[in-house]
Design a protein around this motif. Structure first.
Motif, PDB file in Angstrom:
ATOM      1  N   ALA A 180      59.368 -20.681 -11.203  1.00 12.68           N
ATOM      2  CA  ALA A 180      60.233 -21.426 -10.281  1.00 12.68           C
ATOM      3  C   ALA A 180      59.479 -22.524  -9.541  1.00 12.68           C
ATOM      4  O   ALA A 180      60.016 -23.619  -9.336  1.00 12.68           O
ATOM      5  N   ASN A 181      58.230 -22.243  -9.139  1.00  9.59           N
ATOM      6  CA  ASN A 181      57.515 -23.268  -8.358  1.00  9.59           C
ATOM      7  C   ASN A 181      57.242 -24.523  -9.188  1.00  9.59           C
ATOM      8  O   ASN A 181      57.153 -25.624  -8.654  1.00  9.59           O
ATOM      9  N   VAL A 182      57.116 -24.383 -10.518  1.00 13.13           N
ATOM     10  CA  VAL A 182      56.966 -25.542 -11.395  1.00 13.13           C
ATOM     11  C   VAL A 182      58.250 -26.370 -11.400  1.00 13.13           C
ATOM     12  O   VAL A 182      58.224 -27.595 -11.230  1.00 13.13           O
ATOM     13  N   ARG A 217      40.977  -7.693  -3.837  1.00 10.42           N
ATOM     14  CA  ARG A 217      41.810  -8.061  -2.698  1.00 10.42           C
ATOM     15  C   ARG A 217      41.651  -9.541  -2.360  1.00 10.42           C
ATOM     16  O   ARG A 217      42.639 -10.253  -2.161  1.00 10.42           O
ATOM     17  N   ASN A 218      40.402 -10.017  -2.291  1.00 12.41           N
ATOM     18  CA  ASN A 218      40.182 -11.428  -1.963  1.00 12.41           C
ATOM     19  C   ASN A 218      40.650 -12.354  -3.068  1.00 12.41           C
ATOM     20  O   ASN A 218      41.120 -13.472  -2.801  1.00 12.41           O
ATOM     21  N   PHE A 219      40.537 -11.903  -4.318  1.00 10.40           N
ATOM     22  CA  PHE A 219      41.030 -12.709  -5.429  1.00 10.40           C
ATOM     23  C   PHE A 219      42.545 -12.860  -5.331  1.00 10.40           C
ATOM     24  O   PHE A 219      43.092 -13.954  -5.529  1.00 10.40           O
ATOM     25  N   GLU A 220      43.224 -11.783  -5.001  1.00 14.36           N
ATOM     26  CA  GLU A 220      44.680 -11.837  -4.830  1.00 14.36           C
ATOM     27  C   GLU A 220      45.058 -12.759  -3.679  1.00 14.36           C
ATOM     28  O   GLU A 220      46.017 -13.534  -3.778  1.00 14.36           O
ATOM     29  N   VAL A 221      44.295 -12.709  -2.592  1.00 13.80           N
ATOM     30  CA  VAL A 221      44.571 -13.569  -1.442  1.00 13.80           C
ATOM     31  C   VAL A 221      44.468 -15.039  -1.831  1.00 13.80           C
ATOM     32  O   VAL A 221      45.337 -15.854  -1.495  1.00 13.80           O
ATOM     33  N   ILE A 222      43.405 -15.407  -2.554  1.00 14.68           N
ATOM     34  CA  ILE A 222      43.248 -16.820  -2.902  1.00 14.68           C
ATOM     35  C   ILE A 222      44.348 -17.290  -3.851  1.00 14.68           C
ATOM     36  O   ILE A 222      44.858 -18.410  -3.720  1.00 14.68           O
ATOM     37  N   LEU A 223      44.792 -16.444  -4.772  1.00 10.15           N
ATOM     38  CA  LEU A 223      45.889 -16.854  -5.657  1.00 10.15           C
ATOM     39  C   LEU A 223      47.159 -17.085  -4.848  1.00 10.15           C
ATOM     40  O   LEU A 223      47.904 -18.040  -5.106  1.00 10.15           O
ATOM     41  N   ASN A 224      47.422 -16.220  -3.874  1.00 13.19           N
ATOM     42  CA  ASN A 224      48.607 -16.408  -3.032  1.00 13.19           C
ATOM     43  C   ASN A 224      48.501 -17.681  -2.200  1.00 13.19           C
ATOM     44  O   ASN A 224      49.483 -18.414  -2.045  1.00 13.19           O
ATOM     45  N   VAL A 225      47.326 -17.955  -1.640  1.00 14.34           N
ATOM     46  CA  VAL A 225      47.134 -19.168  -0.844  1.00 14.34           C
ATOM     47  C   VAL A 225      47.378 -20.403  -1.700  1.00 14.34           C
ATOM     48  O   VAL A 225      48.062 -21.349  -1.284  1.00 14.34           O
ATOM     49  N   LEU A 226      46.837 -20.421  -2.915  1.00 20.91           N
ATOM     50  CA  LEU A 226      46.991 -21.577  -3.796  1.00 20.91           C
ATOM     51  C   LEU A 226      48.438 -21.726  -4.263  1.00 20.91           C
ATOM     52  O   LEU A 226      48.934 -22.849  -4.422  1.00 20.91           O
ATOM     53  N   THR A 227      49.126 -20.620  -4.478  1.00 24.13           N
ATOM     54  CA  THR A 227      50.526 -20.678  -4.889  1.00 24.13           C
ATOM     55  C   THR A 227      51.378 -21.368  -3.830  1.00 24.13           C
ATOM     56  O   THR A 227      52.317 -22.107  -4.148  1.00 24.13           O
ATOM     57  N   GLU A 228      51.048 -21.149  -2.566  1.00 24.66           N
ATOM     58  CA  GLU A 228      51.845 -21.692  -1.464  1.00 24.66           C
ATOM     59  C   GLU A 228      51.469 -23.130  -1.107  1.00 24.66           C
ATOM     60  O   GLU A 228      52.086 -23.726  -0.223  1.00 24.66           O
TER      61      GLU A 228
END
Length: 429
Positions: free
Chosen positions: A102-104, A372-383
């Motif tokens: 959806a974000n694409v 955990r930190n890897f998941e955080v960075i993916l979420n930050v970049l997604t937003e």
């Protein structure tokens, strides 16, 4: 026993199709697509409209991209619609829409509408889309590497598959030093030749290609037949590489961060006033470094540190949110050091994308981050409002990859829904 009922669909409200057609100027919303959606009948008067009003989040509960937790009102509105040519309308829903999250599609919708707005009001916009990076010439490699980009892309492949080479070639668009690894190479007794293409779209240009040519010590940027003496003004590619985090003998922390982020001192100080971001929140200051030495009586002596040119050695000091102590950049843990550097690059990308199309590339800096930190960075970049591509760290492959049925795909986790896996194969000589 009766037949199972078809799950309910939420169709577009009346006039939504006309609204989407008008907002897109009757053109397909997919970047670089030139297919018409409307035109004359072959043998009759009047016009035929072949365009399709596509749902971004699905009309059906089990359709491509699902409902995304959105209300029925939103699903049936023009805010959830994308105007496409018939070919792309079919393509974006293939394989349950997994290649077109959806974000694409929302990014494509925003770009298409910004183009029409620019034509009407001449309103500038930084929106755009980097479509692909590919080598068309790579001495010593039979099939040069290439990749198509999504909004958020994970590069996956074995060593020598070209992940870093593609990123370095693309980064050379904005900073030629990233292409230095290719310089000076010899192939069959002559200077090796490399040619890479970066294809993208902006509000002003439907389809644009920057060509990077490297031969011997020379690197040339070119658009068509025209050499680009300076980096293009409509595209910024930011490259975060583990290689760039190695200090040079003459550098203090200010010099290091200016080189790493490819910015000047004024921009660096402005970025660091923001402090750490979502990965490592906190405050940042610069101060002259102090070394502790001991005299013959084991008494501490504080001495100001200087660079090899005798100018003050300026040290970055960081205090985590709700923390009590200031810590020098070199005294952070390996994970904290990587997260702080990534936060600064993300802050730069957030500011840059307000002015022009921005692509953030990350290679090697994530290898020491836990799950955990890897998941955080993916979420930050997604937003974020810019495109991102990063190399999947080997230690995280088991966490995110599904290798069932002989195919490799991303696992069905919420934090991976917006990401697309780009699989590169080992380059054969």
């Amino acid at each position: 026993m009766g037949q199972p009922q078809e799950k309910s669909r939420i169709e577009f409200k009346s006039k939504v199709r006309a609204t989407l057609f008008n907002r897109a100027g009757g053109k397909c919303s997919v970047p670089r697509c030139k297919n018409p959606t409307v035109g004359p009948f072959e043998d009759n008067e009047g016009a035929v409209n072949l365009g399709v009003a596509c749902h971004i989040y699905s009309a059906a509960e089990d359709g491509p991209r699902g409902r995304g937790g959105k209300s029925d009102e939103f699903i049936g509105s023009d805010a959830n619609g994308l105007w496409c040519c018939p070919s792309h309308a079919s393509l974006i829903d293939k394989q349950k829409g997994k290649d077109y999250p959806a974000n694409v599609l929302f990014a494509w919708k925003a770009l298409a509408e910004a183009r029409i707005r620019k034509q009407i009001t001449d309103a500038p916009s930084p929106l755009g889309w980097v479509d692909s990076i590919e080598f068309v010439e790579f001495d010593g490699i039979r099939t040069p590497p290439k990749v198509s980009l999504s909004r958020n892309t994970l590069f996956f492949g074995p060593n020598c598959s070209g992940k870093t080479s593609l990123m370095e070639a693309a980064a050379s668009v904005s900073d030629s030093r990233h292409g230095e690894r290719f310089s000076g190479r010899i192939y069959h007794g002559r200077p090796a030749k490399y040619k890479a293409l970066i294809k993208y779209s902006t509000v002003d240009t439907l389809s644009k290609t920057i060509e990077i040519q490297i031969c011997g010590e020379n690197l040339v940027r070119q658009e068509g037949a025209t050499p680009c003496l300076l980096p293009p003004g409509d595209l910024e590619i930011i490259f975060c590489s583990e290689r760039e985090t190695r200090y040079k003998p003459h550098e203090d922390h200010v010099d290091f961060l200016m080189r790493y982020l490819n910015i000047d001192k004024s921009a660096l100080f402005a970025l660091t006033k923001v402090g750490g971001g979502n990965l490592l929140p906190g405050e940042i200051v610069f101060t002259q470094a102090i070394d502790i030495e001991y005299d013959d009586d084991d008494e501490e002596i504080e001495k100001k540190r200087y660079k090899i040119d005798d100018s003050p050695f300026m040290e970055l000091r960081f205090k985590q949110a709700h923390g009590e102590y200031w810590v020098g950049l070199d005294n952070l843990s390996t994970s904290e050091h990587a997260r702080l550097l990534l936060d600064l690059a993300i802050t730069k990308a957030k500011e840059t994308c307000k002015q022009k199309l921005t692509l953030l590339l990350i290679d090697g800096l994530l290898f020491n981050l836990d799950q955990r930190n890897f998941e955080v960075i993916l979420n930050v970049l997604t937003e974020s409002d810019f495109q991102t591509a990063l190399s999947l760290p080997p230690y995280r492959e088991a966490d995110v990859l599904d290798r069932g049925a002989g195919e490799v795909s991303l696992k069905k986790f919420a934090y991976l829904e917006a990401w697309r896996l780009a699989i590169l194969k080992r380059s054969e000589p």
